[in-house]
Design a protein around this motif. Sequence first.
Motif, PDB file in Angstrom:
ATOM      1  N   GLY A  30       0.815  -1.213   0.000  1.00 52.99           N
ATOM      2  CA  GLY A  30       0.000   0.000   0.000  1.00 52.99           C
ATOM      3  C   GLY A  30       0.846   1.259   0.000  1.00 52.99           C
ATOM      4  N   MET A  31       0.641   2.105  -0.999  1.00 57.44           N
ATOM      5  CA  MET A  31       1.394   3.351  -1.121  1.00 57.44           C
ATOM      6  C   MET A  31       0.514   4.329  -1.895  1.00 57.44           C
ATOM      7  N   ILE A  32       0.501   5.578  -1.458  1.00 50.16           N
ATOM      8  CA  ILE A  32      -0.282   6.604  -2.135  1.00 50.16           C
ATOM      9  C   ILE A  32       0.684   7.545  -2.844  1.00 50.16           C
ATOM     10  N   TYR A  33       0.459   7.736  -4.145  1.00 53.91           N
ATOM     11  CA  TYR A  33       1.321   8.581  -4.963  1.00 53.91           C
ATOM     12  C   TYR A  33       0.731   9.991  -5.034  1.00 53.91           C
ATOM     13  N   THR A  34       1.570  10.998  -4.817  1.00 55.31           N
ATOM     14  CA  THR A  34       1.154  12.387  -4.987  1.00 55.31           C
ATOM     15  C   THR A  34       2.268  13.125  -5.725  1.00 55.31           C
ATOM     16  N   GLY A  35       1.923  14.279  -6.259  1.00 55.71           N
ATOM     17  CA  GLY A  35       2.911  15.092  -6.967  1.00 55.71           C
ATOM     18  C   GLY A  35       3.182  16.394  -6.235  1.00 55.71           C
ATOM     19  N   LEU A  40       2.440  18.410 -12.411  1.00 56.34           N
ATOM     20  CA  LEU A  40       3.158  17.135 -12.418  1.00 56.34           C
ATOM     21  C   LEU A  40       2.180  15.980 -12.182  1.00 56.34           C
ATOM     22  N   SER A  41       1.231  16.177 -11.301  1.00 54.27           N
ATOM     23  CA  SER A  41       0.224  15.130 -11.067  1.00 54.27           C
ATOM     24  C   SER A  41      -0.563  14.837 -12.340  1.00 54.27           C
ATOM     25  N   CYS A  42      -0.878  15.876 -13.098  1.00 54.83           N
ATOM     26  CA  CYS A  42      -1.580  15.698 -14.371  1.00 54.83           C
ATOM     27  C   CYS A  42      -0.733  14.883 -15.339  1.00 54.83           C
ATOM     28  N   ALA A 110       6.410   8.829   7.197  1.00 54.37           N
ATOM     29  CA  ALA A 110       5.114   8.696   6.527  1.00 54.37           C
ATOM     30  C   ALA A 110       5.170   9.194   5.089  1.00 54.37           C
ATOM     31  N   VAL A 111       6.260   9.910   4.733  1.00 58.64           N
ATOM     32  CA  VAL A 111       6.377  10.518   3.402  1.00 58.64           C
ATOM     33  C   VAL A 111       7.772  10.254   2.831  1.00 58.64           C
ATOM     34  N   LEU A 112       7.805   9.925   1.541  1.00 66.89           N
ATOM     35  CA  LEU A 112       9.062   9.713   0.829  1.00 66.89           C
ATOM     36  C   LEU A 112       9.077  10.599  -0.415  1.00 66.89           C
ATOM     37  N   LYS A 113      10.086  11.451  -0.513  1.00 67.87           N
ATOM     38  CA  LYS A 113      10.281  12.315  -1.677  1.00 67.87           C
ATOM     39  C   LYS A 113      11.125  11.561  -2.692  1.00 67.87           C
ATOM     40  N   VAL A 114      10.614  11.466  -3.937  1.00 65.58           N
ATOM     41  CA  VAL A 114      11.323  10.740  -4.988  1.00 65.58           C
ATOM     42  C   VAL A 114      11.355  11.583  -6.268  1.00 65.58           C
ATOM     43  N   PRO A 115      12.403  11.439  -7.075  1.00 63.03           N
ATOM     44  CA  PRO A 115      12.464  12.186  -8.328  1.00 63.03           C
ATOM     45  C   PRO A 115      11.363  11.731  -9.295  1.00 63.03           C
ATOM     46  N   SER A 116      10.838  12.672 -10.037  1.00 63.15           N
ATOM     47  CA  SER A 116       9.889  12.334 -11.087  1.00 63.15           C
ATOM     48  C   SER A 116      10.641  11.669 -12.231  1.00 63.15           C
ATOM     49  N   ARG A 121      14.044  17.413 -12.137  1.00 61.99           N
ATOM     50  CA  ARG A 121      14.032  18.436 -11.094  1.00 61.99           C
ATOM     51  C   ARG A 121      12.665  18.670 -10.469  1.00 61.99           C
ATOM     52  N   GLU A 122      11.738  17.759 -10.703  1.00 64.63           N
ATOM     53  CA  GLU A 122      10.455  17.790  -9.999  1.00 64.63           C
ATOM     54  C   GLU A 122      10.343  16.503  -9.201  1.00 64.63           C
ATOM     55  N   TYR A 123       9.431  16.508  -8.225  1.00 62.62           N
ATOM     56  CA  TYR A 123       9.382  15.401  -7.278  1.00 62.62           C
ATOM     57  C   TYR A 123       7.961  14.930  -7.020  1.00 62.62           C
ATOM     58  N   ASN A 124       7.870  13.645  -6.795  1.00 64.70           N
ATOM     59  CA  ASN A 124       6.643  13.037  -6.309  1.00 64.70           C
ATOM     60  C   ASN A 124       6.836  12.745  -4.826  1.00 64.70           C
ATOM     61  N   TYR A 125       5.730  12.657  -4.112  1.00 70.66           N
ATOM     62  CA  TYR A 125       5.760  12.380  -2.678  1.00 70.66           C
ATOM     63  C   TYR A 125       4.879  11.169  -2.428  1.00 70.66           C
ATOM     64  N   LEU A 126       5.481  10.131  -1.902  1.00 72.81           N
ATOM     65  CA  LEU A 126       4.782   8.882  -1.630  1.00 72.81           C
ATOM     66  C   LEU A 126       4.342   8.888  -0.173  1.00 72.81           C
TER      67      LEU A 126
END
Length: 155
Positions: A30-35, A40-42, A110-116, A121-126
Motif C-alpha cells: 500500500g502506497m499513495i502517490y502524490t505530486g 506534475l500530477s496531471c 510517513a512521506v518519501l520524496k522521490v524524483p519524477s 528536477r520535480e518530485y513526487n511524494y509517496l
Amino acid sequence: MKVYRISQTKFSKSLVASGFAGRWNSEGEGMIYTGGSASLSCLEVLAHKSGSALSSGKFSISVIDIPDSISIDEIELKELQRLSTDWFIVSHYPITQKLGNKWISDMNSAVLKVPSAIVDREYNYLLNPLHPKFAKIKVMDVVPFNFDTRLKLNF
C-alpha cells in the motif's frame, strides 16, 4: 507542505492505497502517490492512463496537506543513477520497487520524496498509510479536474 493527487472523483476525498503495483511499490504494497505540483500530477496520470480511461471517468484533484511536523525521507536522483542510469524506464521498475517496498517496511517516515521519472528536477511524494503519523496528513480541498483533450490522442 501541499501535494496533489488526481484520481477518480469517488476516491478523491479519502487517502486510501489501491495496492496496485507501481514504479515505487510491488503488488499488494500500500502506497499513495502524490505530486509536488498539480501539473506534475496531471502529467503522471497522462503517462499511466489511456485516452479511453481518461474520457470515461470523472476526475478531481485533491490538495493534500503534509504538516511541517512530519519528517520526509528522500531518495536522491544520484542514488538512483548509481543503481542504473536508466532507472526511469518501465522495465527497471524492480529497482525502484525494491527501494519503495523497503521504505514501507522500515516505517521510518510517513512521506518519501522521490524524483519524477517524467520531469527532471520535480518530485513526487509517496505516502505510507501504515505509518503512525500518516493520520496527520489530510485532504484539504477537492475540485473537479478535466483533462484537456489536446493532451492525449484518441481521447
